[in-house]
Design a protein around this motif. Structure first.
Motif, PDB file in Angstrom:
ATOM      1  N   THR A  47      22.304  47.298  10.208  1.00 48.32           N
ATOM      2  CA  THR A  47      22.993  47.371  11.498  1.00 48.32           C
ATOM      3  C   THR A  47      24.073  46.294  11.499  1.00 48.32           C
ATOM      4  OG1 THR A  47      21.214  45.947  12.335  1.00 48.32           O
ATOM      5  CG2 THR A  47      21.058  48.291  12.831  1.00 48.32           C
ATOM      6  N   ARG A  51      18.505  42.210  12.715  1.00 49.60           N
ATOM      7  CA  ARG A  51      17.509  42.653  13.688  1.00 49.60           C
ATOM      8  C   ARG A  51      16.119  42.220  13.240  1.00 49.60           C
ATOM      9  NH1 ARG A  51      17.906  46.867  17.232  1.00 49.60           N
ATOM     10  NH2 ARG A  51      15.828  47.580  16.645  1.00 49.60           N
ATOM     11  N   SER A 100      22.820  52.296   9.152  1.00 46.52           N
ATOM     12  CA  SER A 100      22.197  52.962  10.307  1.00 46.52           C
ATOM     13  C   SER A 100      22.538  52.197  11.574  1.00 46.52           C
ATOM     14  CB  SER A 100      20.675  53.018  10.110  1.00 46.52           C
ATOM     15  OG  SER A 100      20.078  53.783  11.145  1.00 46.52           O
ATOM     16  N   GLY A 101      23.782  52.293  11.983  1.00 40.71           N
ATOM     17  CA  GLY A 101      24.244  51.525  13.137  1.00 40.71           C
ATOM     18  C   GLY A 101      23.586  51.957  14.431  1.00 40.71           C
ATOM     19  N   MET A 102      23.585  51.047  15.398  1.00 40.11           N
ATOM     20  CA  MET A 102      22.983  51.343  16.711  1.00 40.11           C
ATOM     21  C   MET A 102      23.912  52.186  17.563  1.00 40.11           C
ATOM     22  SD  MET A 102      20.084  49.932  16.451  1.00 40.11           S
ATOM     23  CE  MET A 102      19.417  49.813  18.092  1.00 40.11           C
ATOM     24  N   ASP A 106      29.481  51.010  15.836  1.00 34.91           N
ATOM     25  CA  ASP A 106      28.904  50.094  14.842  1.00 34.91           C
ATOM     26  C   ASP A 106      28.957  50.729  13.450  1.00 34.91           C
ATOM     27  OD1 ASP A 106      28.385  48.475  16.950  1.00 34.91           O
ATOM     28  OD2 ASP A 106      26.212  48.375  16.691  1.00 34.91           O
ATOM     29  N   ASN A 107      28.618  52.010  13.381  1.00 36.31           N
ATOM     30  CA  ASN A 107      28.657  52.691  12.080  1.00 36.31           C
ATOM     31  C   ASN A 107      30.075  52.649  11.516  1.00 36.31           C
ATOM     32  OD1 ASN A 107      26.055  53.580  11.247  1.00 36.31           O
ATOM     33  ND2 ASN A 107      26.065  55.103  12.883  1.00 36.31           N
TER      34      ASN A 107
END
Ligand SMILES: O=C(O)c1[nH]c(=O)[nH]c(=O)c1I
Length: 310
Positions: A47, A51, A100-102, A106-107
């Protein structure tokens, strides 16, 4: 026998590597996979920011596999970008990076960074994380998947792949294949991610076995092999000019052979790697070689995609 695979400009000495998420969150873990008999390695989905992930226990072994609700714990994309920059890409083991962006933004930001770094590693966009409370899996929303991919290809122009959730209906296989086929630079799919939101119950304690989401988590291992094989075979059949990477239920040369017979170019190991450790790669590799020898196949291409129907 020859276990080598050459695809998308990478060469693998054998078709086996880790499933994203297993033994790939830290550089030490990634180095352990690279030092093993695995033919390649892939990073934990990342991400924009680091996290912690979900509260523990968030992984449990189950009688015939595993359940996890990790919640995307990772060191943040910069960490994996740095690892990829320092990685010895000529060393003979391709490095894949899972993203695997939020959010779509982000991606796109992460993909632009990987694009600008101009590294030889391949990107796998994860459309199927089942463990973020409140966030549906993009892969189950065909319109959202199409929108995300349309935006992605505007930013990321190199060949890339996607990690798909399992599908369970021929109409869904056809719908998703139709979405994927409209993106020529999408050159591979990895089938499958864990079977989302299963529930494992421990009879003695009369309790769930993981803390997040009331015990719900992605299922892996023996439980998912038939579903994984079906997804590999259906997308192998339905996709145009793309590779399918098999993932799900691989614990010996037998299941690796099945995935390749169903059409897989290469095969990932998740639960078995988590439980056995990196030694599983040499064991599975040797079992696959022995099986090929027994059946009279010299190369993977001799039987890839040649599953017989009745
Ligand atoms: O909970 C996870 O971190 C996780 N767990 C999975 O089983 N698949 C995924 O794609 C992810 I991002």
């Amino acid at each position: 026998v020859d276990l080598s695979v050459s695809w998308l400009g990478v060469n693998m000495e054998n078709p086996l590597y880790n499933a994203s998420g297993v033994m790939c969150r830290s550089r030490e873990e990634l180095d352990a996979v690279a030092a093993s008999a695995a033919g390649a390695l892939i990073t934990k989905s990342c991400t924009l920011l680091p996290r912690e992930g979900n509260p523990e226990p968030r992984y449990a072994k189950a009688p015939h596999g595993s359940i996890n609700s990790m919640g995307l714990p990772n060191a943040g994309y910069q960490y994996y970008l740095d690892y990829a920059k320092a990685y010895d890409h000529q060393g003979g083991k391709p490095l894949f990076v899972s993203v695997s962006g939020m959010s779509l933004e982000d991606n796109l930001e992460m993909l632009a960074a990987f694009r600008d770094a101009d590294l030889p590693c391949l990107v796998e966009l994860n459309l199927s994380c089942p463990n973020l409370p409140g966030k549906p899996q993009i892969g189950y929303d065909f319109e959202a998947s199409s929108h995300v991919l349309s935006e992605v290809v505007k930013v990321y122009h190199k060949p890339f792949g996607v990690k798909l959730p399992p599908y369970f209906d021929p109409v869904h296989f056809a719908e998703m294949a139709s979405v994927l086929n409209s993106f020529p630079s999408l050159k591979y799919v990895t089938c499958i991610n864990s079977v989302g939101n299963g529930l494992v119950i421990d009879l003695d304690s009369e309790s769930v076995v993981i803390k997040p989401k009331g015990g719900l988590g992605g299922i892996g291992g023996d439980y998912v092999l038939p579903t994984a094989l079906a997804n590999v075979r259906e997308f192998y059949r339905l996709l145009d000019d793309k590779h399918v990477i098999g993932c799900g239920g691989v614990k010996s040369g037998r299941e690796a052979f099945m995935h390749i017979l169903a059409g897989a170019t290469a095969v990932q190991v998740g639960t078995c790697l988590y439980e056995e450790g990196a030694a599983c790669f040499a064991r599975i590799r040797d079992e696959l070689a022995a099986l090929m020898q027994e059946k009279g196949y010299a190369t993977l291409a001799d039987f890839r995609g040649k599953l017989k129907t009745m």
